[in-house]
Design an enzyme around this catalytic site. Structure first.
Site, PDB file in Angstrom:
ATOM      1  CE1 TYR A  55      -4.285  -1.202   0.502  1.00  0.00           C
ATOM      2  CE2 TYR A  55      -3.536  -2.267   2.515  1.00  0.00           C
ATOM      3  CZ  TYR A  55      -4.516  -2.072   1.558  1.00  0.00           C
ATOM      4  OH  TYR A  55      -5.710  -2.723   1.651  1.00  0.00           O
ATOM      5  CD  GLU A 101      -6.643  -3.490   9.227  1.00  0.00           C
ATOM      6  OE1 GLU A 101      -7.752  -3.257   8.711  1.00  0.00           O
ATOM      7  OE2 GLU A 101      -5.809  -4.221   8.705  1.00  0.00           O
ATOM      8  CD  GLU A 160     -11.125  -3.963   1.733  1.00  0.00           C
ATOM      9  OE1 GLU A 160     -11.208  -3.162   2.677  1.00  0.00           O
ATOM     10  OE2 GLU A 160     -10.587  -5.061   1.845  1.00  0.00           O
ATOM     11  CD  GLU A 240      -7.272  -6.757   1.781  1.00  0.00           C
ATOM     12  OE1 GLU A 240      -7.918  -7.127   2.785  1.00  0.00           O
ATOM     13  OE2 GLU A 240      -7.069  -5.562   1.516  1.00  0.00           O
TER      14      GLU A 240
END
Length: 598
Positions: A55, A101, A160, A240
């Site tokens: 990411y 997260e 997402e 994922e």
């Protein structure tokens, strides 16, 4: 010339003219010190992976508006080069939103300066900021694309999006246009969503290849059927595939059994599908980079994730088991687990506390008087004192009222801690500080003075010399309960070869706070709530030539008045302590993706 693309007739990717299937693993360069990038990448290569997935956290590279940082631990291009040199392809998840997260899902907090901004939508202020950022990031990425001789085979747009309330196709179209403009027409652009029609409905867009994510133990056939709803032909992809799961302070450490993962991985591979193992190594939320989920639950410093490589890059049983399933193993030796060293105890000395919000008590409170946050306006935890005498803690969603005492005109000090911005779902625009008024009995408290203190700056400039004691400091030697700095020194013994080595620090008798070593912010500790009791200390931040400076900011209660005022360096981690847990069924709120496959 190198080529990577999609062949819709053979339902596969094509690399240099041949059908190609990848087995990839997630590693976040922002969660692993640059010093260890090579070690972790090599271990991933030796597990039989073809590719890594990473990411790009926008807020990590543009901490202040218009201030860009791609140096040191943020040197993304160097990371891509290392992956290429190791023989790994790269799947780049470029954002702008990443979830992960990570604090605010990677979106910079300065976006919230405009109160009405609608994040992750075609809101013009938001899109303008995204366009400017992508105009910096994507041109840097272009030379690293596979067709330009680099490792990047695919680039993910957003993340997402089908799980977000906005469902704004114009937003996705704008992103598609920006990405194509900067990266050209050849690169494969894709989306990732939960494996259900519901998620793909708002997450998928014509012109972006739709992939899905799902957990081990679920129904592989059903999950890929959901992808086929959006992409009737083309390669099957799980972007994922969870090797573990995330943690929250005050909940049990998540563990996912190796057998469950191995069995589902076998099924995915038997289908000829492409898969990315999320995470292959989780790493660490150093400094303040952890995110939070709703109802408000911040994640701890460790992002170990029960992944095949531990937070410190150690080879686990899971690593070897999944390596067996993957097969096709390269020649060569697996780099060993790095040695750890227990440096022992370090004594700390008290320094002083500090303040953020201050007002004066409008009346005498000789009897205990209610101080409350009626609109749940403390984001996220506030340490309350009156004239330097600690009164208690207000906490978002948990403790909205305390009793205080003090004289009219006394200083009421509220130190508010941001414990991590929400990284998933509709409450992503997570304002911090006192976001609504506090009341004393029925009276609204007004006339706040606000002092934003740059604690990291102070620590980095040697706390002793540069933090003069301003009038507004709480300095009350009788009370060890006000937020307080403690400093100490760790001397690493000479005469032992190969030191300094990695270690872990634990906090016997300490409650909650932050720790820096030689100015490097290791992250938050909170042994009182758990499950994480030790913080990972990478050896590269330690020195053996001179003593290492340690600064601890204890926010609540240190052991210093009742037992030894010390922390301890040990050679084994403990992120799985059984403390008193809050009564949440941990799967209820976490991520709707996981829910589908429980």
């Amino acid at each position: 010339r190198s080529y990577f693309g999609i062949d819709y007739d053979c339902n596969c990717f094509v690399k240099d003219g041949r059908p190609f299937r990848y087995i990839s693993g997630s590693i976040h360069y922002s969660r692993v010190p640059r010093y260890y990038w090579k070690d972790r990448l090599l271990k991933m290569k030796m597990a039989g992976l073809d590719a890594i997935q990473t990411y790009v956290p926008w807020n990590y590279h543009e901490p202040q508006l218009g201030v860009y940082d791609f140096s040191g631990d943020r040197d993304l291009e160097y990371f891509l080069q290392l992956a290429n040199d190791t023989g790994l392809l790269v799947i780049l998840r470029a954002g702008p939103y990443i979830c992960a997260e990570w604090d605010m899902g990677g979106l910079p907090a300065w976006l919230l300066e405009k109160k009405s901004i609608v994040l992750r939508s075609s809101d013009s202020d938001y899109l303008a900021a995204v366009e400017k950022w992508m105009g910096v990031l994507l041109p840097k990425m272009r030379p690293h694309l596979y067709q330009n001789g680099g490792p990047i085979i695919m680039v993910q747009v957003e993340n997402e999006y089908g799980s977000y309330f906005a469902c704004d196709y114009d937003y996705l179209r704008s992103l598609l246009k920006i990405f194509r403009q900067h990266l050209g027409d050849e690169v494969v652009l894709f989306t990732t969503d939960g494996a259900s029609q519901f998620h793909l409905k708002c997450g998928a867009l014509q012109g972006l290849y739709a992939t899905v994510d799902f957990a081990p133990g679920g129904n592989v056939t059903a999950a890929f059927l959901a992808q086929r709803g959006s992409e009737p032909t083309g390669p099957l992809v799980n972007s994922e595939f969870y090797t573990g799961w995330l943690d929250h302070w005050g909940h049990r450490h998540s563990v996912v059994p190796t057998q469950t993962i191995a069995k589902t991985l076998n099924e995915i591979l038997a289908r000829g599908a492409n898969v990315n193992l999320y995470m292959f190594i989780g790493g660490t939320n150093f400094a303040y980079w952890n995110g939070a989920n709703m109802p408000y639950m911040p994640q701890p410093t460790s992002y170990d994730y029960d992944a095949p490589l531990s937070e410190a890059g150690d080879l686990t049983e899971k690593y070897f088991a999944l390596r067996e399933v993957i097969g096709m193993l390269p020649e060569g030796l697996i780099p060993p687990t790095t040695p750890k060293f227990a440096y022992g105890k370090v004594r700390l000395q008290k320094y002083f506390g500090f303040v953020l919000y201050r007002t004066t008590l409008p009346k005498n409170c000789t009897e205990p008087t209610q101080l409350s946050s009626p609109l749940n306006g403390v984001h996220d935890r506030a340490y309350v004192s009156v004239d330097g005498v600690p009164q208690g803690v207000l906490e978002r969603d948990k403790s909205l009222m305390i009793n205080i005492t003090g004289k009219a005109g006394a200083n009421l000090d509220i130190l508010v801690e941001n414990m991590g911005r929400v990284n998933f779902g509709r409450y992503n625009n997570d304002f911090k500080g006192l976001v609504s008024n506090l009341t004393l009995d029925q009276d609204t408290l007004v006339e706040w003075e606000i002092y934003p203190l740059d604690v990291d700056g102070a620590v980095n400039h040697d706390i002793n010399g540069h933090l003069d004691r301003p009038e507004r400091c709480v300095d009350n030697p009788q009370s060890y309960e006000a937020p307080t700095f403690y400093t100490g020194r760790l001397s690493i013994p000479g005469g032992i070869p190969d030191l300094p080595q990695d270690t872990y620090v634990k906090f016997p008798g300490w409650t909650k706070g932050q720790i820096w070593i030689n100015g490097f912010n290791l992250g938050r500790y909170w042994p009182a709530r758990g499950p994480q009791l030790t913080l990972f200390v990478p050896g590269n931040i330690l020195v053996s030539s001179v003593p290492n400076n340690i600064t601890v900011l204890e926010l609540e209660h240190s052991p210093c008045s009742t037992q030894a005022c010390e922390i301890e360096f040990v050679d084994k981690p403990n992120i799985n302590a059984t403390t008193q847990y809050e009564n949440y069924a941990p799967q209820l709120f976490v991520r709707d993706i996981w829910l589908n496959h429980l």
